[in-house]
Design a protein around this motif. Structure first.
Motif, PDB file in Angstrom:
ATOM      1  N   VAL A  20     -14.086  -5.780   2.821  1.00 16.81           N
ATOM      2  CA  VAL A  20     -15.450  -6.296   2.938  1.00 16.81           C
ATOM      3  C   VAL A  20     -15.555  -7.634   2.218  1.00 16.81           C
ATOM      4  O   VAL A  20     -14.993  -7.823   1.145  1.00 16.81           O
ATOM      5  CB  VAL A  20     -16.480  -5.296   2.363  1.00 16.81           C
ATOM      6  CG1 VAL A  20     -16.180  -4.946   0.906  1.00 16.81           C
ATOM      7  CG2 VAL A  20     -17.895  -5.840   2.488  1.00 16.81           C
ATOM      8  N   THR A  21     -16.258  -8.554   2.860  1.00 21.73           N
ATOM      9  CA  THR A  21     -16.643  -9.819   2.241  1.00 21.73           C
ATOM     10  C   THR A  21     -18.149  -9.913   2.360  1.00 21.73           C
ATOM     11  O   THR A  21     -18.679  -9.959   3.473  1.00 21.73           O
ATOM     12  CB  THR A  21     -15.990 -11.019   2.949  1.00 21.73           C
ATOM     13  OG1 THR A  21     -14.577 -10.820   3.023  1.00 21.73           O
ATOM     14  CG2 THR A  21     -16.286 -12.315   2.205  1.00 21.73           C
ATOM     15  N   SER A  22     -18.847  -9.907   1.233  1.00 24.28           N
ATOM     16  CA  SER A  22     -20.300  -9.788   1.284  1.00 24.28           C
ATOM     17  C   SER A  22     -20.973 -10.861   0.438  1.00 24.28           C
ATOM     18  O   SER A  22     -20.428 -11.323  -0.560  1.00 24.28           O
ATOM     19  CB  SER A  22     -20.735  -8.408   0.783  1.00 24.28           C
ATOM     20  OG  SER A  22     -22.102  -8.174   1.050  1.00 24.28           O
ATOM     21  N   GLY A  41     -19.096  -3.773  -1.686  1.00 22.05           N
ATOM     22  CA  GLY A  41     -19.846  -4.901  -1.145  1.00 22.05           C
ATOM     23  C   GLY A  41     -20.545  -5.679  -2.248  1.00 22.05           C
ATOM     24  O   GLY A  41     -20.555  -6.919  -2.255  1.00 22.05           O
ATOM     25  N   LEU A  42     -21.141  -4.957  -3.203  1.00 24.05           N
ATOM     26  CA  LEU A  42     -21.773  -5.621  -4.339  1.00 24.05           C
ATOM     27  C   LEU A  42     -20.732  -6.320  -5.213  1.00 24.05           C
ATOM     28  O   LEU A  42     -20.974  -7.417  -5.725  1.00 24.05           O
ATOM     29  CB  LEU A  42     -22.560  -4.601  -5.166  1.00 24.05           C
ATOM     30  CG  LEU A  42     -23.839  -4.062  -4.512  1.00 24.05           C
ATOM     31  CD1 LEU A  42     -24.410  -2.910  -5.329  1.00 24.05           C
ATOM     32  CD2 LEU A  42     -24.875  -5.175  -4.355  1.00 24.05           C
ATOM     33  N   GLN A  43     -19.561  -5.692  -5.358  1.00 25.26           N
ATOM     34  CA  GLN A  43     -18.482  -6.344  -6.117  1.00 25.26           C
ATOM     35  C   GLN A  43     -18.027  -7.622  -5.426  1.00 25.26           C
ATOM     36  O   GLN A  43     -17.812  -8.652  -6.071  1.00 25.26           O
ATOM     37  CB  GLN A  43     -17.289  -5.382  -6.268  1.00 25.26           C
ATOM     38  CG  GLN A  43     -16.101  -5.985  -7.008  1.00 25.26           C
ATOM     39  CD  GLN A  43     -14.911  -5.047  -7.061  1.00 25.26           C
ATOM     40  OE1 GLN A  43     -15.057  -3.824  -6.934  1.00 25.26           O
ATOM     41  NE2 GLN A  43     -13.725  -5.600  -7.237  1.00 25.26           N
ATOM     42  N   SER A  44     -17.899  -7.563  -4.110  1.00 21.57           N
ATOM     43  CA  SER A  44     -17.496  -8.745  -3.343  1.00 21.57           C
ATOM     44  C   SER A  44     -18.492  -9.879  -3.536  1.00 21.57           C
ATOM     45  O   SER A  44     -18.114 -11.036  -3.739  1.00 21.57           O
ATOM     46  CB  SER A  44     -17.386  -8.391  -1.860  1.00 21.57           C
ATOM     47  OG  SER A  44     -17.258  -9.548  -1.065  1.00 21.57           O
ATOM     48  N   ALA A  45     -19.780  -9.538  -3.487  1.00 23.49           N
ATOM     49  CA  ALA A  45     -20.808 -10.561  -3.641  1.00 23.49           C
ATOM     50  C   ALA A  45     -20.791 -11.159  -5.039  1.00 23.49           C
ATOM     51  O   ALA A  45     -20.939 -12.373  -5.221  1.00 23.49           O
ATOM     52  CB  ALA A  45     -22.182  -9.967  -3.333  1.00 23.49           C
TER      53      ALA A  45
END
Length: 388
Positions: free
Chosen positions: A220-222, A371-375
């Motif tokens: 995931v890239t968010s 997703g939150l980590q990616s962001a």
């Protein structure tokens, strides 16, 4: 004919928007009022709801309105009641792990909203506990039971797309700030301390949609945003909205055949709708494409694909929407929540695992967390496989 078996269901959080509208009003009460559901062996099973909530006056009012005999504010007591077969939970996410853990320990079957926990560790813990206890656990995957996505999945199964290349989703609508017009979502959705977050709320949905239509999410890239930093709550008081109200995600997917697919889903409570439905998914493949909302699905085969030519100096003379054909229903579709409830109840009677259980839910919590980590880290995050 023998009397139908009655499953007693403790319904916690039933005064909330989803708990009341979708689960009580449009699912359990219709199942009760239609006399239950018929099982493959010709027998029947029906339901007896028990309303559970913190406000006694409210649940008594709902019980009287809908001819429900039993209601209580004692959640712990009703979980331990030996006559209760199923515990349903639609309360706050922050309380869910505790509620479901207690229900599993009491040997109850579970049906629950999501997320199932605030963290991936909590969600996996629940899946392990339910597996060890041998109870049937179901987690709401309502969108896969709706006509649009049923038809989209049918196209996948029939090989309509050829090799699937991509999936794109658009979800959201304008949620009023609450200052001049009342907000149509509860204020806790926009406060991190209360469990609010577009990512936390919706990525658990997108995980099962992506799995159910295309395949496994591999990374995931968010990018998240809090577009509206101040809102007004139910009392008309202004508060700081610190939770993300929009999430823009790119997902690397793998089909069961091993093909790589690019997924992209935009989710926002700060967007105005220019779509046929509040959520739409477009799948593009080598042989055809389709666009599905919750009710409708249209498709375009390769042989019927027009050949547009880019010319910004001339006005468009063709209607691109008219070049798609609607996919027929070919079946009668019931309310998506009710359809899953009926499948779950049949699984409980048969003593089998529900196909959308706590492990599937854990993958949804995992996608939201990563997703939150990616962001936060502004990078792509790989998604490890969860094993019990």
């Amino acid at each position: 004919m023998s009397e139908p078996r009655v499953l007693r269901i403790a319904m916690n959080g039933i005064t909330g928007r989803m708990g009341y509208r979708q689960h009580l009003l449009r699912s359990i009460l219709p199942i009760r009022d239609q006399g239950g559901i018929e099982l493959p062996d010709g027998s029947k099973v029906t339901v007896e709801p028990i309303l559970v909530g913190r406000r006694e006056d409210k649940i008594r009012e709902l019980a009287a309105k809908h001819d429900v005999e039993h209601c209580t504010t004692d959640l712990d007591g009703i979980i331990q009641d030996p006559s209760v077969d199923i515990v349903f939970d639609a309360s706050m996410t922050s309380l869910r792990h505790q509620t479901l853990s207690a229900a599993i320990a009491a040997g109850k079957h579970l049906f629950t909203e999501k997320p199932t926990a605030e963290t991936i560790d909590g969600a996996v813990d629940l899946a392990k506990k339910a597996s060890a206890a041998g109870v049937t656990a179901g987690v709401v995957h309502d969108k896969l039971y709706l006509p649009g996505l049923i038809k989209l999945r049918r196209l996948v199964d029939e090989g309509f797309f050829g090799r699937i290349l991509s999936l794109r989703g658009e979800f959201g609508y304008w949620v009023f700030e609450g200052e001049h017009q009342e907000a149509q979502r509860p204020s806790w959705n926009y406060r991190l301390a209360d469990g609010g977050s577009m990512t936390t709320d919706m990525y658990c949905h997108w995980n099962y949609v992506l799995e159910g239509i295309v395949g496994t999410v591999k990374s995931v890239t968010s990018r998240t945003a809090t577009h509206i930093p101040q809102r007004w709550d139910e009392k008309g008081e202004r508060y700081d909205a610190d939770a993300d109200d929009a999430a823009y995600g790119i997902f690397d997917l793998e089909t069961p055949d091993g093909d790589d697919v690019v997924g992209q889903i935009n989710s926002s409570w700060a967007v105005r709708v220019h779509r046929d439905e509040l959520v739409e998914f477009q799948v593009d493949g080598t042989h055809g494409s389709a666009v599905a909302g919750l009710q409708k699905c249209v498709a375009q085969q390769r042989a019927h694909t027009p050949k547009p030519v880019w010319n910004p100096d001339l006005p468009v003379t063709e209607s691109f929407r008219d070049q798609w054909m609607e996919v027929p229903n070919n079946a009668t579709f019931d309310n998506g929540f009710k359809a899953q409830w009926e499948e779950f109840l049949a699984d409980v009677v048969a003593g089998r695992e529900h196909r959308f259980g706590l492990l599937s839910a854990a993958r949804g919590v995992q996608l939201a967390e990563l997703g939150l980590q990616s962001a936060a880290e502004r990078r792509t995050v790989d998604i490890p496989e969860i094993t019990l």
